[in-house]
Motif scaffolding. Structure first.
Motif, PDB file in Angstrom:
ATOM      1  N   LYS A  13       9.308   0.949   6.108  1.00  0.00           N
ATOM      2  CA  LYS A  13       9.906   1.570   7.300  1.00  0.00           C
ATOM      3  C   LYS A  13       9.217   2.900   7.611  1.00  0.00           C
ATOM      4  CE  LYS A  13      14.344   1.690   6.442  1.00  0.00           C
ATOM      5  NZ  LYS A  13      15.777   1.951   6.674  1.00  0.00           N
ATOM      6  N   LYS A  14       8.939   3.680   6.555  1.00  0.00           N
ATOM      7  CA  LYS A  14       8.274   4.971   6.744  1.00  0.00           C
ATOM      8  C   LYS A  14       6.862   4.781   7.301  1.00  0.00           C
ATOM      9  CE  LYS A  14      10.772   7.361   3.051  1.00  0.00           C
ATOM     10  NZ  LYS A  14      10.688   7.776   1.635  1.00  0.00           N
ATOM     11  N   THR A  61       7.179   3.613  11.198  1.00  0.00           N
ATOM     12  CA  THR A  61       7.841   4.476  12.191  1.00  0.00           C
ATOM     13  C   THR A  61       7.440   5.927  11.966  1.00  0.00           C
ATOM     14  OG1 THR A  61       9.791   4.644  10.753  1.00  0.00           O
ATOM     15  CG2 THR A  61       9.875   3.001  12.501  1.00  0.00           C
ATOM     16  N   GLU A  62       7.386   6.676  13.042  1.00  0.00           N
ATOM     17  CA  GLU A  62       7.084   8.099  12.929  1.00  0.00           C
ATOM     18  C   GLU A  62       8.305   8.846  12.401  1.00  0.00           C
ATOM     19  OE1 GLU A  62       5.638   9.614  16.626  1.00  0.00           O
ATOM     20  OE2 GLU A  62       4.252   7.931  16.887  1.00  0.00           O
ATOM     21  N   GLU A  63       8.079  10.004  11.836  1.00  0.00           N
ATOM     22  CA  GLU A  63       9.168  10.783  11.232  1.00  0.00           C
ATOM     23  C   GLU A  63      10.256  11.098  12.271  1.00  0.00           C
ATOM     24  OE1 GLU A  63       9.748  14.744   8.455  1.00  0.00           O
ATOM     25  OE2 GLU A  63       7.746  14.048   8.948  1.00  0.00           O
ATOM     26  N   GLU A  71      21.798   8.119   6.236  1.00  0.00           N
ATOM     27  CA  GLU A  71      21.436   9.239   5.356  1.00  0.00           C
ATOM     28  C   GLU A  71      22.642   9.687   4.534  1.00  0.00           C
ATOM     29  OE1 GLU A  71      18.468  10.553   4.626  1.00  0.00           O
ATOM     30  OE2 GLU A  71      17.724   8.903   5.846  1.00  0.00           O
ATOM     31  N   GLU A 105      12.282   0.595   2.289  1.00  0.00           N
ATOM     32  CA  GLU A 105      12.271   2.008   2.681  1.00  0.00           C
ATOM     33  C   GLU A 105      10.841   2.516   2.873  1.00  0.00           C
ATOM     34  OE1 GLU A 105      15.012   4.003   3.378  1.00  0.00           O
ATOM     35  OE2 GLU A 105      16.016   2.060   3.250  1.00  0.00           O
ATOM     36  N   GLN A 106       9.912   2.078   1.992  1.00  0.00           N
ATOM     37  CA  GLN A 106       8.514   2.526   2.100  1.00  0.00           C
ATOM     38  C   GLN A 106       7.841   1.961   3.356  1.00  0.00           C
ATOM     39  OE1 GLN A 106       7.827   4.907  -0.113  1.00  0.00           O
ATOM     40  NE2 GLN A 106       9.865   4.359  -0.863  1.00  0.00           N
ATOM     41  N   SER A 155       9.142  -4.847   8.447  1.00  0.00           N
ATOM     42  CA  SER A 155       9.431  -4.141   7.184  1.00  0.00           C
ATOM     43  C   SER A 155      10.194  -5.038   6.220  1.00  0.00           C
ATOM     44  CB  SER A 155      10.266  -2.879   7.454  1.00  0.00           C
ATOM     45  OG  SER A 155       9.610  -2.017   8.319  1.00  0.00           O
TER      46      SER A 155
END
Length: 477
Positions: free
Chosen positions: A276-277, A280-282, A186, A273-274, A294
């Motif tokens: 992966k979202k 996986t849960e937040e 991040e 990135e899309q 992914s």
């Protein structure tokens, strides 16, 4: 080194009771080589080296730039003390995140559990090797003092950064486009480090591909023309290409191969990135399986987007001198004489090749990493540049080997409209034809020049990548 650091700089008795400035001051005096009350970057580097704590230029520069609050190119005592106190707070949080049972000690099972959450699977034996490199008193557990002493001058800030020694970097380009995308923290995303790393990787890929383009064109020529009836070896292939079009013809198709790096990298990164979202849960960390799925899906998305350029690259490489004036002329002629569908010839085998390539690349890398940790990790879990380069090159080569028959069929499908009298076969038909006429070795035509370019490609892309990172101001984790 840790025992010396604890005994001289951080006396055990002082660790808890003495005022922090006392021990910070002792250390600052050791680093302030000329006694002028400030430490510059060269003094920091020399001082750490004399204390037996050589970190490497990137880490030392990161400490300096983070600590130098007023940006005057020097660290005074106040800045030095503030940096260490802030750093200790971050390392305390990292320690607590590992100490699952809150007993004030980190054990091997807790390391295994924490790294699993972060998507890195290691055995308990490997976790013990990690512990041994930090453990100063031989108890096979690590308390807060040992943890702090070990990471006192390591500019990592959390447990994620500690395990990023083994990040499988895509800064190394061996000419393929099927690798799983890189991971970014991040912090890297917020600071803009991610796009600098992608740009550095793109430039490295462009230089590497251009340097090894003659071998790549030879591979394509052998894949298309190297049947039993028209055998082509490496020397004969080069001689034929130079005779037909001169030295410059060895780089035919390279422009397209380089141009497609930018859109492919951008689409792959965005798609990764899309996906992966979605998988996986937040707040959950991505595991190895989710990363593979992914990455494979992102690779398929990127290939779908830029695949017409793959067809153009093959047509230009196989084309005769004067047949096409350039990439746009080639695209115009394909559209005019063959229609839009021609831009996706060979798309299915190309898509199918992503799964064995990405899966074997990832699996072999994890296997090599585990072997190194089991047999060679004594004082540190940091494998160093040469080990990482070797593991990356070998795992990518194994991935190429597994997916090569599909890559060969893809290339033949892309080019078969250019070969007079050649039937327009689908994927299954081409596989049957190659096996019946050339046998199983026919599925590996051109693999020798393909492997010949791996070592120079890895070396060139690594050197360019590292230089580009310095130019763009990418900080090393």
């Amino acid at each position: 080194m840790l025992r010396w650091l604890r005994g001289f700089v951080l006396p055990t008795a002082a660790c808890q009771d003495a005022e922090p400035p006392t021990r910070y001051e002792t250390l600052f005096q050791k680093l302030d080589r000329n006694g002028d009350g400030v430490v510059d970057i060269s003094e920091l580097q020399e001082g750490l080296k004399s204390l037996g704590i050589p970190l490497g230029q990137d880490a030392e520069e990161k400490i300096f730039t983070t600590g130098d609050v007023n940006k005057d190119g020097k660290l005074d005592f106040e800045e030095f003390m503030k940096y260490l106190k802030d750093h200790e707070k971050k390392m305390k949080l990292a320690f607590k995140s590992l100490d699952k049972n809150n007993d004030g000690k980190i054990e091997a099972s807790e390391i295994v559990q924490s790294l699993q959450i972060l998507g890195l699977t290691i055995s308990e034996q490997q976790a013990e090797l990690i512990l041994r490199s930090i453990d100063a008193d031989g108890t096979m557990t690590v308390d807060w003092n040992e943890w702090r002493d070990y990471f006192l001058f390591n500019p990592v800030t959390d447990i994620e950064e500690i395990i990023r020694f083994w990040k499988h970097s895509t800064g190394i380009d061996i000419g393929d486009s099927l690798t799983i995308p890189d991971e970014f923290t991040e912090d890297e995303k917020k600071s803009g480090q991610w796009w600098r790393q992608l740009l550095a990787g793109g430039v490295a890929g462009a230089v590497s591909r251009t340097s090894t383009a003659p071998l790549d064109r030879l591979k394509v020529m052998m894949q298309v023309h190297g049947s039993k009836s028209a055998k082509m070896n490496i020397y004969g292939g080069f001689r034929q290409m130079v005779k037909e079009g001169g030295i410059r013809s060895l780089w035919r198709g390279n422009g397209t191969n380089v141009i497609k790096i930018a859109p492919e990298t951008a689409v792959k990164f965005w798609a990764y990135e899309q996906y992966k979202k979605l998988l996986t849960e937040e707040g959950q960390k991505i595991g190895t399986f989710e990363r593979f799925v992914s990455g494979s899906m992102a690779g398929a998305t990127a290939q779908t987007f830029i695949y017409p350029m793959e067809v153009l690259k093959t047509r230009l490489a196989v084309g005769r001198t004067g047949q096409y004036s350039g990439m746009f002329d080639c695209a115009k002629k394909i559209l005019k004489y063959e229609g839009m569908g021609a831009f996706y010839k060979g798309y299915v085998p190309n898509l199918l090749g992503i799964i064995p390539y990405a899966g074997i690349d990832l699996a072999v890398y994890e296997l090599l990493k585990s072997h190194w940790l089991d047999n060679f990790a004594k004082d540190s879990v940091n494998p160093g540049v040469m080990v990482l380069l070797g593991c990356g090159a070998l795992s990518s080569t194994c991935g190429q080997l597994a997916s090569y028959p599909l890559a060969l069929v893809r290339t033949r499908m892309q080019a078969q409209a250019m070969i007079e009298g050649s039937p327009q076969l689908n994927m299954v038909g081409l596989f049957r034809r190659i096996i019946s006429k050339e046998g199983l070795p026919g599925l590996y035509r051109g693999i020798t020049p393909n492997f010949m370019k791996v070592l120079p490609a890895v070396g060139i892309s690594y050197v360019v990548y590292e230089n580009m990172k310095q130019t763009l101001g990418v900080t090393q984790k």
